[in-house]
Design an enzyme around this catalytic site. Structure first.
Site, PDB file in Angstrom:
ATOM      1  CB  SER A 254     -28.272  52.359  36.478  1.00 49.78           C
ATOM      2  OG  SER A 254     -26.932  51.979  36.278  1.00 49.78           O
TER       3      SER A 254
ATOM      4  CD  GLU B  22     -17.189  49.441  39.048  1.00 54.36           C
ATOM      5  OE1 GLU B  22     -16.199  48.738  38.859  1.00 54.36           O
ATOM      6  OE2 GLU B  22     -18.353  49.101  38.697  1.00 54.36           O
ATOM      7  N   PRO B  23     -19.231  55.147  40.499  1.00 53.39           N
ATOM      8  CG  PRO B  23     -18.820  57.186  41.572  1.00 53.39           C
ATOM      9  CD  PRO B  23     -18.322  55.761  41.472  1.00 53.39           C
ATOM     10  N   GLY B  24     -21.043  56.636  37.830  1.00 48.72           N
ATOM     11  CA  GLY B  24     -20.906  57.199  36.487  1.00 48.72           C
ATOM     12  C   GLY B  24     -21.845  58.375  36.339  1.00 48.72           C
ATOM     13  NE  ARG B  25     -27.626  56.679  35.993  1.00 50.07           N
ATOM     14  CZ  ARG B  25     -28.267  56.191  34.940  1.00 50.07           C
ATOM     15  NH1 ARG B  25     -29.168  56.920  34.342  1.00 50.07           N
ATOM     16  NH2 ARG B  25     -28.022  54.984  34.523  1.00 50.07           N
TER      17      ARG B  25
ATOM     18  NE  ARG C 167     -30.440  57.133  30.681  1.00 52.77           N
ATOM     19  CZ  ARG C 167     -31.368  57.596  31.486  1.00 52.77           C
ATOM     20  NH1 ARG C 167     -31.884  58.801  31.291  1.00 52.77           N
ATOM     21  NH2 ARG C 167     -31.812  56.874  32.484  1.00 52.77           N
TER      22      ARG C 167
ATOM     23  CE1 TYR D 155     -31.579  51.139  29.530  1.00 54.22           C
ATOM     24  CE2 TYR D 155     -30.809  53.397  29.504  1.00 54.22           C
ATOM     25  CZ  TYR D 155     -30.548  52.055  29.401  1.00 54.22           C
ATOM     26  OH  TYR D 155     -29.271  51.620  29.184  1.00 54.22           O
TER      27      TYR D 155
ATOM     28  CB  CYS E  11     -38.010  58.052   9.971  1.00 58.14           C
ATOM     29  SG  CYS E  11     -37.631  59.310   8.783  1.00 58.14           S
TER      30      CYS E  11
ATOM     31  CE1 TYR F  12     -24.034  54.565  31.172  1.00 59.93           C
ATOM     32  CE2 TYR F  12     -25.045  55.981  32.821  1.00 59.93           C
ATOM     33  CZ  TYR F  12     -24.177  54.956  32.487  1.00 59.93           C
ATOM     34  OH  TYR F  12     -23.448  54.327  33.461  1.00 59.93           O
TER      35      TYR F  12
HETATM   36  C1  LIG Z   1     -20.391  47.489  36.359  1.00 58.77           C
HETATM   37  C2  LIG Z   1     -20.911  48.868  36.348  1.00 58.77           C
HETATM   38  N1  LIG Z   1     -20.362  49.778  37.177  1.00 58.77           N
HETATM   39  C3  LIG Z   1     -20.779  51.045  37.207  1.00 58.77           C
HETATM   40  C4  LIG Z   1     -21.803  51.475  36.384  1.00 58.77           C
HETATM   41  C5  LIG Z   1     -22.220  52.905  36.453  1.00 58.77           C
HETATM   42  O1  LIG Z   1     -23.554  53.081  36.772  1.00 58.77           O
HETATM   43  P1  LIG Z   1     -24.108  54.560  36.982  1.00 58.77           P
HETATM   44  O2  LIG Z   1     -23.684  55.351  35.804  1.00 58.77           O
HETATM   45  O3  LIG Z   1     -25.577  54.407  37.068  1.00 58.77           O
HETATM   46  O4  LIG Z   1     -23.487  55.070  38.256  1.00 58.77           O
HETATM   47  C6  LIG Z   1     -22.423  50.577  35.521  1.00 58.77           C
HETATM   48  C7  LIG Z   1     -23.524  51.004  34.651  1.00 58.77           C
HETATM   49  O5  LIG Z   1     -24.106  50.301  33.896  1.00 58.77           O
HETATM   50  C8  LIG Z   1     -21.949  49.230  35.492  1.00 58.77           C
HETATM   51  O6  LIG Z   1     -22.480  48.321  34.672  1.00 58.77           O
END
Ligand SMILES: Cc1ncc(COP(=O)(O)O)c(C=O)c1O
Length: 487
Positions: free
Chosen positions: A255, A335-338, A383, A387, A414, A444
């Protein structure tokens, strides 16, 4: 409104990447959702709604999510990848990684924008189903899925179960047979690519918990091919199992990745493996998922690539590899998330206690560091602790003509490690009652939030068409007792 600082106070304690701001009131555009600007009164506003009004109406800490920005980032990935891969494989399935930020409204937004949804647990899958996402467009991930989670995925008819291990493949084979079902399966492989990112979030190298290794026992020349690898064994078992429909291969190399090379190398490796599978089993698997992990800007030093740039680069690599291997391009998914949820939100905090400490520098010098405490912390953004993630911060409720001083924004927990923004320049006169906004907290943060120190979790407000609405209400102290028995 422009107010310029009168005296420069660049601190030798600042990390190399942090420049002294010419104007501490200026917003660095790439850190913020597109609807955010400083208004004529000097306040940070989203789609015209000023920070002070949001704080008054909904309290702080508050996660402020620009829904239009979130949706437009989702569309950018969809359009860029579909365009870049149209001639190669007819298009791309974009699965939004729900782990980055998930609730039923967010699940609906991605569906409405034509994306699919990647879930990583029974709870995330339940959220997607509750939101009415087409089960065929849901993927289920996880390195330790329970039998119950897999049974529920089969019963709901989810479109793909991403299998992480041989153990899981065997259990799923049995569970599907018992249910009289055929499980749609992708195999998650570790192509041995170590993304240039923080060690804890680089997930495709060998020495970590995810996925099936592609490395077999080393041959006489000392090199390890895929023969005899867990991945090769999984392919053979899946193809032999009547209750498994092996759709394709999957990888996720980590990531917060900025350079596309890692994705390209992983894609080439998996395409090569698809060619081996065809040669050995006579089967052409139809799908290849290249995972998520596309980096975003948390600080001015981060320079993310656009979805168009990432898509075009990857399409070039995938196209060339398919030509070299003499194979048709499989259906690609990502699979973009962030990169969708992250920049769409900021967290609004109220400043409280502040103090200035003196820190030793080089050659006997000493330097001040300002600590500004806010009314949240590691419970709403874990985070930095997890991290060592860096963030940025801006004074949100006004502009200031005071010079900027090196500051550390800390929470109210604390823990001395309870840091929200480790290094930032904030105006010298930031004081109790000021509102501070930390950008790029859409991913996240809410999903990793906790009740540590019995803090109640913040509300999430979505702003769309200039209107704000609560999509997740603030927790109350009564909620803290909701699971206790014998009160
Ligand atoms: C299998 C898989 N796909 C997609 C993602 C999404 O990653 P990001 O949010 O960095 O795009 C993750 C994040 O941990 C993941 O484990």
């Amino acid at each position: 409104m422009t107010v310029t600082a009168s005296t420069a106070h660049a601190s030798p304690l600042a990390p190399d990447w942090l420049d002294y701001p010419e104007d501490p009131n200026a917003l660095v555009t790439k850190l913020w959702a597109s609807g955010v600007e400083r208004n004529d009164d000097g306040e940070i506003a989203v789609q015209g709604l000023p920070a002070s009004q949001l704080a008054r109406d909904y309290g702080t800490p508050l996660l402020v999510l620009d829904e239009d920005d979130f949706r437009s980032r989702a569309r950018s990935f969809r359009d860029a990848f579909n365009e870049a891969f149209a001639d190669l494989c007819g298009g791309v399935d974009v699965y939004y990684a729900g782990k980055s930020f998930l609730c039923t409204p967010a699940a609906r937004w991605v569906s409405e924008e034509g994306l699919r949804l990647d879930t990583a647990s029974g709870g995330e899958m339940a959220t997607a189903l509750r939101a009415g996402v087409d089960p065929a467009h849901i993927g289920l991930h996880g390195n330790n899925k329970s039998d119950d989670e897999m049974r529920r995925a089969l019963a709901a008819g989810v479109g793909r179960i991403v299998v992480d291990s041989l153990d899981e493949l065997d259990r799923l084979t049995e569970l599907a047979a018992e249910a009289g079902a055929v499980a749609p399966v992708m195999l998650r492989l570790t192509p041995g690519v170590h993304a240039h990112t923080h060690e804890f979030i680089a997930t495709a190298h060998e020495d970590q918990k995810f996925g099936l290794s592609m490395a077999g026992p080393a041959g006489t020349d000392g090199a390890a091919g895929t023969a005899g690898s867990p991945a090769a064994e999984a392919v053979a078992r899946a193809l032999a199992a009547g209750s498994i429909d092996l759709r394709g291969l999957h990888c996720h190399i980590g990531s917060q990745i900025f350079e596309p090379e890692g994705f390209g190398v992983a894609a080439e490796k998996l395409l090569g493996f698809l060619a081996e599978i065809k040669a050995e089993h006579g089967v052409e698997l139809e799908e290849l998922d290249l995972g998520g992990g596309h980096g975003i800007a948390y600080t001015a030093a981060d320079t993310p690539r656009t979805p168009q740039d990432i898509a075009t680069t990857l399409a070039g690599v995938v196209g060339a590899a398919c030509t070299a291997l003499g194979m048709a391009c499989p259906r690609i998914s990502i699979e973009p998330g962030r990169a969708i949820s992250g920049p769409a939100a900021f967290t609004l905090y109220e400043a409280g206690v502040r103090k200035t400490v003196t820190v030793d520098g080089d050659q006997g010098t000493t330097h001040p560091r300002r600590y500004v405490s806010v009314d949240g912390g590691m419970s709403d953004n874990a985070r930095p602790v997890l991290y060592e993630a860096d963030y940025s911060v801006a004074l949100a409720s006004r502009v200031s003509g005071a010079p900027a001083v090196l500051s550390r924004v800390v929470g109210k927990h604390c823990e001395s490690g309870d840091i929200v923004v480790k290094d930032a320049y904030l105006p010298d006169d930031v004081a109790r009652g000021d509102l501070l906004a930390v950008p790029a907290t859409g991913a996240y943060c809410h999903s990793l939030s906790s009740n540590y120190n019995m803090l109640t979790r913040p509300a999430v407000v979505a702003v769309q068409g200039g209107q704000a609405r609560v999509i997740i209400r603030r927790e109350t102290e009564e909620d803290l007792f909701a699971r206790e028995t014998g009160l």
